[in-house]
Design an enzyme around this catalytic site. Sequence first.
Site, PDB file in Angstrom:
ATOM      1  N   LYS A   1       0.827  -1.225   0.000  1.00  0.00           N
ATOM      2  CA  LYS A   1       0.000   0.000   0.000  1.00  0.00           C
ATOM      3  C   LYS A   1       0.849   1.259   0.000  1.00  0.00           C
ATOM      4  O   LYS A   1       0.488   2.271  -0.592  1.00  0.00           O
ATOM      5  CB  LYS A   1      -0.949  -0.013   1.202  1.00  0.00           C
ATOM      6  CG  LYS A   1      -0.256  -0.016   2.541  1.00  0.00           C
ATOM      7  CD  LYS A   1      -0.828  -1.033   3.508  1.00  0.00           C
ATOM      8  CE  LYS A   1      -0.404  -2.415   3.076  1.00  0.00           C
ATOM      9  NZ  LYS A   1      -0.636  -3.464   4.035  1.00  0.00           N
TER      10      LYS A   1
ATOM     11  N   GLU B   1      -5.100  -5.956  -4.817  1.00  0.00           N
ATOM     12  CA  GLU B   1      -6.227  -6.267  -3.919  1.00  0.00           C
ATOM     13  C   GLU B   1      -5.768  -6.440  -2.472  1.00  0.00           C
ATOM     14  O   GLU B   1      -6.470  -6.071  -1.526  1.00  0.00           O
ATOM     15  CB  GLU B   1      -6.916  -7.559  -4.404  1.00  0.00           C
ATOM     16  CG  GLU B   1      -8.152  -7.942  -3.638  1.00  0.00           C
ATOM     17  CD  GLU B   1      -9.255  -6.881  -3.745  1.00  0.00           C
ATOM     18  OE1 GLU B   1      -9.848  -6.746  -4.812  1.00  0.00           O
ATOM     19  OE2 GLU B   1      -9.497  -6.174  -2.731  1.00  0.00           O
TER      20      GLU B   1
ATOM     21  N   GLY C   1      -6.750  -6.522   3.454  1.00  0.00           N
ATOM     22  CA  GLY C   1      -6.434  -7.951   3.294  1.00  0.00           C
ATOM     23  C   GLY C   1      -7.496  -8.779   2.596  1.00  0.00           C
ATOM     24  O   GLY C   1      -7.693  -8.669   1.392  1.00  0.00           O
TER      25      GLY C   1
ATOM     26  N   GLY D   1       2.087 -10.885  18.477  1.00  0.00           N
ATOM     27  CA  GLY D   1       2.375 -10.778  17.038  1.00  0.00           C
ATOM     28  C   GLY D   1       1.334  -9.969  16.278  1.00  0.00           C
ATOM     29  O   GLY D   1       1.353  -9.916  15.053  1.00  0.00           O
TER      30      GLY D   1
ATOM     31  N   ASP E   1      -0.390   3.329   8.218  1.00  0.00           N
ATOM     32  CA  ASP E   1      -0.844   2.172   7.439  1.00  0.00           C
ATOM     33  C   ASP E   1      -2.270   2.408   6.915  1.00  0.00           C
ATOM     34  O   ASP E   1      -2.549   2.235   5.719  1.00  0.00           O
ATOM     35  CB  ASP E   1      -0.786   0.930   8.338  1.00  0.00           C
ATOM     36  CG  ASP E   1      -1.390  -0.297   7.700  1.00  0.00           C
ATOM     37  OD1 ASP E   1      -0.715  -0.924   6.869  1.00  0.00           O
ATOM     38  OD2 ASP E   1      -2.558  -0.618   8.024  1.00  0.00           O
TER      39      ASP E   1
ATOM     40  N   LYS F   1      -3.837   3.161   2.921  1.00  0.00           N
ATOM     41  CA  LYS F   1      -5.010   2.460   2.370  1.00  0.00           C
ATOM     42  C   LYS F   1      -6.095   3.447   1.928  1.00  0.00           C
ATOM     43  O   LYS F   1      -6.698   3.279   0.868  1.00  0.00           O
ATOM     44  CB  LYS F   1      -5.553   1.470   3.415  1.00  0.00           C
ATOM     45  CG  LYS F   1      -4.569   0.335   3.720  1.00  0.00           C
ATOM     46  CD  LYS F   1      -5.003  -0.456   4.948  1.00  0.00           C
ATOM     47  CE  LYS F   1      -3.981  -1.522   5.286  1.00  0.00           C
ATOM     48  NZ  LYS F   1      -4.191  -2.128   6.612  1.00  0.00           N
TER      49      LYS F   1
HETATM   50  N1  HSE Z   1      -0.675  -3.932   9.999  1.00  0.00           N
HETATM   51  C1  HSE Z   1      -1.910  -3.891   9.301  1.00  0.00           C
HETATM   52  C2  HSE Z   1      -3.055  -4.035  10.269  1.00  0.00           C
HETATM   53  C3  HSE Z   1      -2.050  -4.932   8.245  1.00  0.00           C
HETATM   54  O1  HSE Z   1      -2.842  -4.140  11.479  1.00  0.00           O
HETATM   55  O2  HSE Z   1      -4.191  -4.019   9.833  1.00  0.00           O
HETATM   56  C4  HSE Z   1      -1.238  -4.642   7.030  1.00  0.00           C
HETATM   57  O3  HSE Z   1      -1.623  -3.431   6.463  1.00  0.00           O
END
Ligand code: HSE
Length: 431
Positions: A107, A131, A136, A189, A203, A207
């Site tokens: 992205k 996509e 995701g 994680g 992030d 998007k």
């Molecule tokens: N780190 C992102 C999230 C996923 O926590 O949604 C990858 O973009």
Amino acid sequence: MDKPLKLAIAGLGTVGVGVTKIIQNHADLIATRAGRPITITAVNARNRDKDRGVDVSAYQWVDDTAAFADMDDVDVVVELIGGSDGTAYDLAKKALGKGKHFVTANKALLAHHGHELAALAEDNKVNLAYEAAVAGGIPIIKAMREGFAGNAIDAVYGILNGTCNYILTEMRETGRDFKDVLKDAQELGYAEADPTFDVDGVDAGHKICLLTALAFGTKPDFTSLEMTGIRHINATDIAFASELGYRIKLLGIARRMNGKIMQIIEPCLVPKNSTLGTVEGVYNAVHVEGDYVATGHLVGLGAGEGPTASAVMSDIIDIARGYETPAFGIPAKDLQAPKWVNIGETVNCYYIRLNVLDEPGVLAEVSAILRDNKVSIEAFLQRGHDPGQPVPLIMTTHESKHKNITKACAQMENIKSVLEKPCLIPIENIK
Ligand code: HSE
């Protein structure tokens, strides 16, 4: 059956391994659906010797990903390295320039260079497909580009970062504070060791830039995006939001307003029973408003091996089927430079939390500042009474201009008994 579609995979991390597994485990299913087999010619990763739980010994190992662009037995380069520049960007330009289709989950790359790469793909008559880059496992790119293609889009918004949604959900369910829950999320994680991209909204920002471009036919533009993350949200905010009938969600919002576009990342209060209010944990959700479809609401897992690899595979299968589509739904040459709304002029209801010393006159000072800035209070709440000690003072406002309320907050910060920067969160009264 037609000749196989041949792939080179750059990056064998979580997603690269997931894609390899799907290709190995669903070879027949995919060949039937795509009308031709899909095979892997070559792979690349930083460490050749690592045990990844998947056998890649049958594929050519390439040390320099740039070589993929020159390989005759590669039709598609699948980039799963990440990063807006450097190797991923160089590979994208080289592969597209040499007439290879380019599939990516990256992205950041597209938020920064999407227009240039889309144009390069079109010039070379290949696909640029992504996509997996947004939410995701939710097929939102396909939905925007195809499913909603008959609509003028009024808005697209949603929960675009699972890490933040997990943290906010845990904070609510356990009453713990941000730092504490983040530490757990890192151990489990769900959050990276360096959580900046997730918790500061970057992030989600990457998007929303791609969704804005798809929705409004504009060039992806990350540089002018305003982003606020979730570090300043504390357990008190979560608890008061609940008491007021809301959930706090980090939203990416792109909305058409009077011929301009608002594009923003910020935590918002949303009604707890609304479509977005009920999306909890690591789930993502995207809400699309179109003039004929009314509303579409898609929910799913936004990260992880399976959901992300599933999205990458959908792009690869499209290419195997010979499906051609411009990356952002319209030819790259027609993408417009966006005209942005001045956020200061937008109007919203707000939640404000002040941490104040419990002493006479504080509320009078606070309300005078709000009055002077034309902000009308809807309600205020204070629990308990502890003279001379810090207490949270919560207010909600009627509709107010963003520039007025931010000015009021800056002034309130200067009151002697206001102990820290006010926490200001917009209220999105969505259904
Ligand atoms: N780190 C992102 C999230 C996923 O926590 O949604 C990858 O973009």
